[in-house]
Scaffold this active site. Structure first.
Site, short mmCIF file in Angstrom:
data_model
loop_
_atom_site.label_atom_id
_atom_site.label_comp_id
_atom_site.label_asym_id
_atom_site.label_seq_id
_atom_site.Cartn_x
_atom_site.Cartn_y
_atom_site.Cartn_z
N PRO A 153 83.05 -56.92 8.68
CA PRO A 153 81.91 -57.77 8.99
C PRO A 153 81.16 -57.37 10.26
CG PRO A 153 83.97 -58.92 9.45
CD PRO A 153 84.33 -57.66 8.71
N GLU A 162 92.60 -60.44 10.41
CA GLU A 162 91.63 -60.54 11.51
C GLU A 162 90.97 -59.21 11.83
OE1 GLU A 162 90.59 -63.36 12.95
OE2 GLU A 162 91.83 -64.28 11.40
N ARG A 193 75.59 -45.89 -9.65
CA ARG A 193 74.40 -46.01 -10.49
C ARG A 193 73.25 -45.12 -10.01
NH1 ARG A 193 70.52 -49.42 -9.63
NH2 ARG A 193 70.62 -50.27 -11.75
N ASP A 201 64.24 -49.75 -8.99
CA ASP A 201 64.97 -50.98 -8.69
C ASP A 201 64.34 -51.71 -7.51
OD1 ASP A 201 66.90 -50.91 -10.63
OD2 ASP A 201 68.30 -49.74 -9.43
#
Length: 253
Positions: free
Chosen positions: A87, A114, A152, A167
């Site tokens: 994150p 963590e 992809r 896209d």
């Protein structure tokens, strides 16, 4: 393209890798996915891959020794770029996927708890990647997103060669609305311009709809969007050029 995934839950990948485009790419040997169980490299009889953090605090931290040993094994025959799903990394974007699709091998390290001992990050991780400003229970789902989004983009994986290029986000524009049969549904008809085979008019319509949708929902994307002189003329004719410039000015461009 080869993906090596380091995880303590390799079973989480079994079903997703057996479906859809990913399965077909694996069967066609356009990609290869190797799963490495970090627990196999734990040094104690309980196969512990985490421990309490020095200095105290909540939760557990992934130990560096089994991670390093597992990574060494994954890198033995062919080194690849090491990415930690975390994150605290920059947010993953279509541009990141495009950059990574040009590599021969990615090593995806699935963080848990963590976080990962910082010494492992300093010594072995080339970059960290985050899916967004929220927390998952582990990096496994994020790793699957990277595998899917990169795969992809590889030549020959999608049935239509232009699909990936058109896209959403490929031009920093959201994709225009799509329509299929029937021509009318619940009182709503397919736009007339799409029904008569005039490809130039269809392309212009879809371009303008993409810009309108981006202005409404994600105007910040327009900071990086680039338009040709012909497209600028289309925007001016449709009354969208000034709105695009205002959106760019409002988001720091």
């Amino acid at each position: 393209m080869r993906f090596d995934i380091l995880t303590i839950f390799p079973e989480l990948f079994v079903s997703p890798l057996q479906e859809g485009i990913i399965r077909r790419a694996l069967e066609a040997e356009q990609i290869k996915v190797n799963l490495h169980n970090i627990r196999d490299w734990a040094e104690d009889k309980h196969a512990m891959t985490d421990d309490r953090p020095f200095g105290g605090g909540e939760g557990m931290v992934m130990k560096p020794e089994p991670l390093a040993a597992c990574l060494h094994d994954a890198q033995t025959d062919k080194p690849g770029r090491v990415i930690l799903l975390s994150p605290r990394g920059p947010v993953y974007t279509q541009q990141t996927a495009e950059r990574l699709s040009g590599l021969d091998k990615l090593v995806l390290v699935c963080g848990r708890y963590e976080g990962v001992d910082e010494r492992f990050c300093s010594l072995y991780v080339d970059e960290e990647v985050s899916l967004g400003d929220y927390i998952l229970t582990g990096g496994e789902l994020a790793a699957l997103v990277v595998v899917d989004s990169v795969t992809r983009l590889l030549p020959g994986v999608l049935g239509c060669a232009d699909s990936a290029n058109k896209d959403s986000f490929s031009r920093n524009l959201l994709k225009h609305g799509q329509y299929t049969r029937p021509r009318e549904f619940a009182g709503l008809a397919v736009p007339e311009v799409l029904l008569h085979g005039d490809h130039a008019k269809i392309e212009e319509y879809r371009f303008l709809e993409s810009v309108r949708l981006t202005l409404e929902r994600r105007p910040e994307l327009l900071i990086k969007a680039q338009f040709s002189p012909a497209e600028d003329k289309q925007l001016k004719k449709a009354g969208l050029y000034a709105r695009v410039q205002q959106a760019r000015a409002g988001h720091g461009c």
